[in-house]
Write a protein that holds these residues in place. Structure first.
Motif, mmCIF file in Angstrom:
data_model
loop_
_atom_site.group_PDB
_atom_site.id
_atom_site.type_symbol
_atom_site.label_atom_id
_atom_site.label_comp_id
_atom_site.label_asym_id
_atom_site.label_seq_id
_atom_site.Cartn_x
_atom_site.Cartn_y
_atom_site.Cartn_z
ATOM 1 N N THR A 51 -40.508 -21.393 -52.370
ATOM 2 C CA THR A 51 -42.217 -22.466 -51.834
ATOM 3 C C THR A 51 -42.005 -22.268 -50.065
ATOM 4 O OG1 THR A 51 -40.833 -24.435 -51.830
ATOM 5 C CG2 THR A 51 -42.502 -23.353 -53.724
ATOM 6 N N LEU A 55 -45.406 -22.060 -47.075
ATOM 7 C CA LEU A 55 -45.299 -23.199 -45.877
ATOM 8 C C LEU A 55 -45.741 -22.195 -44.650
ATOM 9 C CD1 LEU A 55 -45.011 -26.187 -44.432
ATOM 10 C CD2 LEU A 55 -42.949 -25.354 -44.437
ATOM 11 N N LEU A 92 -48.127 -22.746 -54.957
ATOM 12 C CA LEU A 92 -47.660 -24.316 -54.286
ATOM 13 C C LEU A 92 -48.422 -24.523 -55.668
ATOM 14 C CD1 LEU A 92 -48.096 -25.410 -50.770
ATOM 15 C CD2 LEU A 92 -46.008 -25.001 -52.133
ATOM 16 N N THR A 96 -45.599 -26.031 -58.287
ATOM 17 C CA THR A 96 -45.373 -27.541 -58.483
ATOM 18 C C THR A 96 -44.680 -27.928 -60.561
ATOM 19 O OG1 THR A 96 -45.714 -27.868 -55.815
ATOM 20 C CG2 THR A 96 -45.572 -29.496 -57.215
ATOM 21 N N TYR A 129 -45.418 -37.039 -49.145
ATOM 22 C CA TYR A 129 -45.250 -36.484 -48.442
ATOM 23 C C TYR A 129 -45.071 -37.217 -46.697
ATOM 24 C CZ TYR A 129 -49.572 -38.709 -46.074
ATOM 25 O OH TYR A 129 -50.749 -38.659 -45.476
ATOM 26 N N TRP A 138 -41.073 -30.621 -48.488
ATOM 27 C CA TRP A 138 -41.386 -29.492 -49.541
ATOM 28 C C TRP A 138 -40.918 -29.257 -50.274
ATOM 29 C CZ3 TRP A 138 -46.405 -27.912 -47.761
ATOM 30 C CH2 TRP A 138 -46.986 -26.830 -47.550
ATOM 31 N N TYR A 146 -48.741 -32.404 -51.006
ATOM 32 C CA TYR A 146 -48.745 -30.595 -50.491
ATOM 33 C C TYR A 146 -49.939 -30.732 -49.541
ATOM 34 C CZ TYR A 146 -44.835 -28.925 -52.554
ATOM 35 O OH TYR A 146 -43.219 -29.691 -52.922
ATOM 36 N N CYS A 149 -50.214 -33.222 -46.789
ATOM 37 C CA CYS A 149 -49.053 -32.546 -45.980
ATOM 38 C C CYS A 149 -50.395 -31.354 -44.901
ATOM 39 C CB CYS A 149 -48.156 -32.497 -46.259
ATOM 40 S SG CYS A 149 -46.815 -31.807 -44.702
#
Length: 271
Positions: A51, A55, A92, A96, A129, A138, A146, A149
């Motif tokens: 993942t 990012l 993501l 997740t 976060y 992360w 996420y 963030c």
């Protein structure tokens, strides 16, 4: 008359090719993630995909959009960034959900085996976060963390860009950071493969599409005289892709003993 007729035919063809190249730039970047997304959804296992790739691409494309405000480059590259950000958020979200679901299943089995009076049955605190512990960065339990963030990063970098937009040095540096970060796209996957001593679970189709797409993108940058940062970092990105393909060959033909979990604790895992 004949040369004029030939020109009448070539002009639309050139326009069509130009539109095709622009469309490939806008949507071509997301194509490699389609097979990976389908594999994760089908197997309900995201262990083979890092993942941190998401990012890297989120940071790179947010910076690229901010760079556009200081130096307007071609619109297809701008739209490419917008489409890529949406795609990475979708990746993501899936990763997740799959990871948390698998972890919860393990916890439920452990909880069922524990004494009801034991403190271990209490659910551990959810990571958000705001937990700046690098062990959990992360690696949060909710997709909304996420998103928060990403929005925080966008707001901070956007404000800084607004203050320094008149500085050509800052704008050029911003552009370099954007494309250099994107050039490091394959590094998390490269490291994850090295850590696992295997490429199992990674979509080889995805990497092949990375390589072909990055090669096309770099040629597009050069031919369209995009800012020099784009061309240089595009070449670097192609080299990283080739390194991952070499890993596929080496680990399939010369299998290596997986690294023990004691040598590499869970906190170092990319996913």
């Amino acid at each position: 008359m004949e040369p004029g007729g030939l020109e009448w035919l070539l002009v639309p063809m050139q326009q069509l090719v130009s539109w095709g190249a622009a469309g490939a730039m806008v949507f071509g970047g997301v194509v490699p993630y389609i097979p990976q997304y389908r594999d994760i959804r089908r197997t309900q296992n995201a262990d083979g995909f890092s993942t941190y790739v998401c990012l890297v691409l989120l940071v790179a494309n947010i910076l690229r959009i901010l760079f556009w405000f200081g130096r307007h480059f071609e619109s297809p590259l701008l739209w490419q960034s917008i489409i890529m950000i949406i795609t990475m958020l979708l990746m993501l979200k899936l990763c997740t959900e799959v990871r948390v679901s698998n972890e919860l299943n393990v916890k439920r089995r452990s909880f069922a085996a524990a004494d009801s009076k034991d403190e271990e049955i209490k659910a551990p605190p959810k990571r958000s976060y705001l937990d700046f512990d690098l062990n959990y960065f992360w690696h949060w339990s909710k997709f909304t963390d996420y998103v928060q963030c990403v929005l925080t990063f966008t707001g901070v970098t956007g404000y800084i860009t607004y203050l320094w937009l008149d500085s050509s040095l800052f704008v050029e540096t911003l552009g370099f950071l954007a494309v250099f970060t994107e050039a490091m796209l394959g590094v998390p996957q490269l490291y994850r493969n090295y850590q696992n001593r295997s490429t199992e679970g990674m979509s080889i189709k995805m990497v092949l599409m990375w390589t072909s797409g990055d090669t096309f993108k770099t040629v597009y940058f050069i031919l369209n005289q995009a800012p020099f940062q784009f061309s240089i970092c595009g070449l670097l990105q192609v080299f990283v892709d080739i390194a991952i393909l070499l890993q596929v060959y080496l680990y399939s033909h010369y299998p290596q003993k997986p690294v023990s979990h004691t040598a590499h604790p869970a906190s170092t895992k990319a996913l």
